[in-house]
Design an enzyme around this catalytic site. Structure first.
Site, PDB file in Angstrom:
ATOM      1  N   ASN A  34     -23.156 -37.321 -50.157  1.00  0.00           N
ATOM      2  CA  ASN A  34     -23.566 -36.085 -50.823  1.00  0.00           C
ATOM      3  C   ASN A  34     -22.429 -35.658 -51.755  1.00  0.00           C
ATOM      4  O   ASN A  34     -21.403 -35.171 -51.300  1.00  0.00           O
ATOM      5  CB  ASN A  34     -23.828 -35.008 -49.746  1.00  0.00           C
ATOM      6  CG  ASN A  34     -24.140 -33.656 -50.341  1.00  0.00           C
ATOM      7  OD1 ASN A  34     -24.361 -33.525 -51.561  1.00  0.00           O
ATOM      8  ND2 ASN A  34     -24.165 -32.637 -49.498  1.00  0.00           N
ATOM      9  N   LYS A  51     -22.404 -33.333 -53.907  1.00  0.00           N
ATOM     10  CA  LYS A  51     -22.405 -31.874 -54.161  1.00  0.00           C
ATOM     11  C   LYS A  51     -22.228 -31.603 -55.662  1.00  0.00           C
ATOM     12  O   LYS A  51     -22.696 -32.383 -56.473  1.00  0.00           O
ATOM     13  CB  LYS A  51     -21.342 -31.185 -53.297  1.00  0.00           C
ATOM     14  CG  LYS A  51     -21.501 -31.553 -51.814  1.00  0.00           C
ATOM     15  CD  LYS A  51     -20.695 -30.695 -50.891  1.00  0.00           C
ATOM     16  CE  LYS A  51     -20.911 -31.144 -49.448  1.00  0.00           C
ATOM     17  NZ  LYS A  51     -20.216 -30.304 -48.484  1.00  0.00           N
ATOM     18  N   HIS A  81     -29.668 -28.040 -46.905  1.00  0.00           N
ATOM     19  CA  HIS A  81     -28.215 -28.100 -46.680  1.00  0.00           C
ATOM     20  C   HIS A  81     -27.686 -26.693 -46.407  1.00  0.00           C
ATOM     21  O   HIS A  81     -28.133 -25.725 -47.026  1.00  0.00           O
ATOM     22  CB  HIS A  81     -27.515 -28.711 -47.895  1.00  0.00           C
ATOM     23  CG  HIS A  81     -26.091 -29.062 -47.593  1.00  0.00           C
ATOM     24  ND1 HIS A  81     -25.099 -28.113 -47.559  1.00  0.00           N
ATOM     25  CD2 HIS A  81     -25.505 -30.235 -47.257  1.00  0.00           C
ATOM     26  CE1 HIS A  81     -23.960 -28.704 -47.222  1.00  0.00           C
ATOM     27  NE2 HIS A  81     -24.175 -29.997 -47.036  1.00  0.00           N
ATOM     28  N   GLU A  85     -25.094 -25.197 -47.264  1.00  0.00           N
ATOM     29  CA  GLU A  85     -24.543 -24.458 -48.409  1.00  0.00           C
ATOM     30  C   GLU A  85     -25.658 -23.742 -49.165  1.00  0.00           C
ATOM     31  O   GLU A  85     -25.464 -22.632 -49.664  1.00  0.00           O
ATOM     32  CB  GLU A  85     -23.771 -25.427 -49.333  1.00  0.00           C
ATOM     33  CG  GLU A  85     -22.424 -25.792 -48.704  1.00  0.00           C
ATOM     34  CD  GLU A  85     -21.892 -27.158 -49.074  1.00  0.00           C
ATOM     35  OE1 GLU A  85     -22.405 -27.774 -50.019  1.00  0.00           O
ATOM     36  OE2 GLU A  85     -20.944 -27.612 -48.396  1.00  0.00           O
ATOM     37  N   GLU A  90     -25.564 -31.164 -39.033  1.00  0.00           N
ATOM     38  CA  GLU A  90     -24.301 -30.797 -39.666  1.00  0.00           C
ATOM     39  C   GLU A  90     -23.872 -29.421 -39.172  1.00  0.00           C
ATOM     40  O   GLU A  90     -24.343 -28.395 -39.705  1.00  0.00           O
ATOM     41  CB  GLU A  90     -24.465 -30.737 -41.186  1.00  0.00           C
ATOM     42  CG  GLU A  90     -24.832 -32.054 -41.819  1.00  0.00           C
ATOM     43  CD  GLU A  90     -24.401 -32.100 -43.292  1.00  0.00           C
ATOM     44  OE1 GLU A  90     -23.668 -33.004 -43.655  1.00  0.00           O
ATOM     45  OE2 GLU A  90     -24.783 -31.206 -44.057  1.00  0.00           O
ATOM     46  N   GLY A 106     -16.719 -29.650 -44.602  1.00  0.00           N
ATOM     47  CA  GLY A 106     -15.637 -29.433 -45.555  1.00  0.00           C
ATOM     48  C   GLY A 106     -14.406 -28.773 -44.951  1.00  0.00           C
ATOM     49  O   GLY A 106     -13.538 -28.295 -45.673  1.00  0.00           O
ATOM     50  N   SER A 114     -17.188 -33.340 -42.117  1.00  0.00           N
ATOM     51  CA  SER A 114     -15.832 -33.913 -42.067  1.00  0.00           C
ATOM     52  C   SER A 114     -15.797 -35.347 -41.525  1.00  0.00           C
ATOM     53  O   SER A 114     -14.888 -35.717 -40.779  1.00  0.00           O
ATOM     54  CB  SER A 114     -14.896 -33.001 -41.278  1.00  0.00           C
ATOM     55  OG  SER A 114     -14.799 -31.737 -41.922  1.00  0.00           O
TER      56      SER A 114
HETATM   57  P1  PGA Z   1     -18.032 -32.974 -45.727  1.00  0.00           P
HETATM   58  O1  PGA Z   1     -19.497 -32.500 -46.175  1.00  0.00           O
HETATM   59  O2  PGA Z   1     -18.129 -34.433 -45.357  1.00  0.00           O
HETATM   60  O3  PGA Z   1     -17.155 -32.753 -46.930  1.00  0.00           O
HETATM   61  O4  PGA Z   1     -17.641 -32.135 -44.568  1.00  0.00           O
HETATM   62  C1  PGA Z   1     -20.647 -32.952 -45.501  1.00  0.00           C
HETATM   63  C2  PGA Z   1     -21.882 -32.330 -46.106  1.00  0.00           C
HETATM   64  O5  PGA Z   1     -21.849 -31.142 -46.456  1.00  0.00           O
HETATM   65  O6  PGA Z   1     -22.928 -32.978 -46.260  1.00  0.00           O
END
Ligand code: PGA
Length: 247
Positions: A5, A7, A90, A92, A160, A166, A205
């Site tokens: 992903n 982003k 997601h 976010e 997640e 993140g 992460s």
């Molecule tokens: P990350 O993000 O690996 O940077 O923690 C995962 C995601 O949001 O899909």
């Protein structure tokens, strides 16, 4: 299955460079399904860049309606001509854009109509986990987001935990496995025997030092990778580690 992903990162030019580098670095005989999800504006160029390889392309979002007066939005029908997957729900988008479970559900159903496979993201906040409500929150999210889903629909589900995205603070493999087992049961209620074939991905992460420990868990079939997917060399190594787990 491993999903990158990207982003809101990369320009069209750097997205094509990254996709081409991943294509060069991935061996032909990998066992995993590999999906990269660049921003909308790069979907066409990235699809062309990976053509003829084992890498599939996905979008990071879509609208639930087919067309109409939704300025700035993209429909499943539009995506279907370019890519086979779409990340939906997601955290976010749930957090910053207030996407509701109902809206995510409508998107999941629209993706099915257009023949695109949703990678549905679910996960609890830190407060939910600390108060012991993680399993309830995540399984209710799954039920709400998959309401009315066809028993033969193609879908992947990514667990997640919001506190792990993140942050560098990944969930332990035990914690992830415990949730996956609950998700597998919830999927069995919705999809019957097909629940065993639905890829369950861990996200939050994921990196080179922890991916193998997730893949070793019974109900974890892959990973949804954010920041570590932005470096081609790292992502190719993650693909190799996912693939060598034999799932
Ligand atoms: P990350 O993000 O690996 O940077 O923690 C995962 C995601 O949001 O899909």
């Amino acid at each position: 299955m491993i999903v990158g992903n990207w982003k809101m990162n990369t320009t069209v030019e750097s997205a094509v460079e990254l996709a081409s580098a991943v294509k060069r670095g991935v061996s032909e005989d990998i066992a995993s399904d590999v999906v990269i999800c660049p921003p909308y504006v790069s979907l066409v160029s990235v699809s062309e860049a990976v053509r003829g390889s084992r890498i599939a392309v996905g979008a990071q979002n879509m609208h639930s309606e087919t067309n109409g007066a939704f300025t700035g939005e993209i429909s499943a029908e539009m995506l279907a001509q370019i890519c086979r997957f779409v990340i939906l729900g997601h955290s976010e988008r749930r957090t910053y854009l207030s996407e509701s479970d109902e809206f995510v559900n409508a998107k999941v159903l629209a993706a099915k109509v257009a023949g695109i496979t949703p990678i549905l993201c679910v996960g609890e906040s830190l407060a939910d986990r600390q108060s012991g409500r993680a399993v309830d929150v995540v399984t209710s999210q799954l039920d709400a987001n998959l309401n009315g889903i066809d028993r033969n629909a193609n879908i992947a589900v990514a667990y997640e935990p919001v506190w792990a995205i993140g942050t560098g603070e990944s969930a332990s493999p035990d914690v992830a496995q415990e949730m996956m087992a609950r998700l597998r049961l919830a999927l069995a209620d919705l999809l019957g025997d097909r629940a065993t074939d639905i890829p369950l991905l861990y996200g939050g992460s994921v990196n080179l030092s922890n991916i193998a420990s997730y893949m070793a868990e019974k109900d974890i079939d892959g990973a949804l990778v954010g920041s570590a997917s932005l470096d081609a060399d790292t992502f190719c190594q993650l693909i190799a580690l996912t693939s060598s787990s034999g799932r």
